[in-house]
Write a protein that holds these residues in place. Structure first.
Motif, PDB file in Angstrom:
ATOM      1  N   ARG A 106       0.847  -1.185   0.000  1.00 25.56           N
ATOM      2  CA  ARG A 106       0.000   0.000   0.000  1.00 25.56           C
ATOM      3  C   ARG A 106       0.887   1.241   0.000  1.00 25.56           C
ATOM      4  O   ARG A 106       1.897   1.306   0.689  1.00 25.56           O
ATOM      5  N   LYS A 134       3.908  -0.212   7.581  1.00 26.38           N
ATOM      6  CA  LYS A 134       3.204  -0.105   6.303  1.00 26.38           C
ATOM      7  C   LYS A 134       2.346  -1.330   6.112  1.00 26.38           C
ATOM      8  O   LYS A 134       2.482  -2.312   6.852  1.00 26.38           O
ATOM      9  N   ARG A 135       1.482  -1.314   5.119  1.00 27.46           N
ATOM     10  CA  ARG A 135       0.603  -2.447   4.841  1.00 27.46           C
ATOM     11  C   ARG A 135       1.042  -3.156   3.568  1.00 27.46           C
ATOM     12  O   ARG A 135       1.338  -2.531   2.561  1.00 27.46           O
TER      13      ARG A 135
END
Length: 175
Positions: A106, A134-135
Motif C-alpha cells: 500500500r 506499512k501495509r
C-alpha cells in the motif's frame, strides 16, 4: 479457491512420481507456459532422493540449472509449505502460473517519532526512537491458474521420517 489434487500415500514414496505428474497434468493448458512448482526444501530434497530410494529410473529434480527444474518446470522453495508428511492431510506441492499471484504494498509508510522509549519493565530507557509501519497484502488473481497436491498419509510413521540407508549394490534404499 485453489483446486486441490487429492492423493493417498501408505508406506512408500513410489507413487510420488505419478502424483507429481498428475498435478502437472491437472493444470489447465492456458497456465502451463509460465508454470512453476513450489514446495518446502524437505519435500524438494525428498524428490532429489527419489531415484535412489524408490528405484525410479529418471531424475525428478534437475539441479543442472538455477533454479532447479522438475518435470521441465522451475522448482522454487517455500519454507511456509508443509515440510513433512505426517498422519493427516499435507499440502506438499504447488503448481501454477505465478504471474497470477499479486503482492501489493500500500502506498505510504507511516513513521512516528518516540521521544521516550520504554523497556520491557515499562520504565524509560533514556533513549529516543522511531516506529515505522506499512501495509502489504497478497492474493491469487485467478484461482484456476494453480493446483495444490494434498497428500493424505494412512499410517505412521511419517514418510519424511524414514531414514535413507546406504546399500552396497545400488546407492540408497528407503526401509
Amino acid at each position: 479457491m485453489i483446486s486441490r489434487v487429492e492423493t493417498t500415500a501408505t508406506d512408500s514414496w513410489s507413487g510420488v512420481t505419478s502424483q507429481a505428474i498428475a498435478l502437472q497434468s491437472a493444470l489447465p493448458a492456458r497456465w502451463r507456459p509460465r508454470a512453476r512448482f513450489m514446495a518446502n526444501l524437505s519435500i524438494i530434497n525428498a524428490f532429489r532422493l527419489l531415484p535412489l530410494a524408490a528405484n525410479v529410473n529418471t531424475l525428478m529434480v534437475d539441479d543442472s540449472t538455477t533454479p532447479p527444474k522438475m518435470l521441465g518446470w522451475n522448482f522454487w522453495e517455500n519454507s511456509n509449505m508443509d515440510g513433512a508428511l505426517a498422519a493427516g492431510a499435507d499440502n506438499v506441492l504447488l503448481a501454477g502460473d505465478f504471474t497470477q499471484f499479486c503482492i501489493v504494498d500500500r502506498v505510504g509508510t507511516t513513521v512516528e517519532f518516540i521521544p521516550h522509549v520504554s523497556g520491557s519493565n515499562g520504565r524509560p530507557k533514556g533513549q529516543r526512537g522511531w516506529y515505522a509501519y506499512k501495509r502489504t497484502g497478497s492474493d491469487v488473481l485467478v484461482p484456476d491458474a494453480f493446483r495444490l497436491l494434498n497428500v493424505t498419509v494412512d499410517r505412521e510413521p511419517p514418510l519424511s521420517a524414514r531414514l535413507v540407508e546406504p546399500r552396497s549394490d545400488r546407492g540408497f534404499l528407503m526401509p
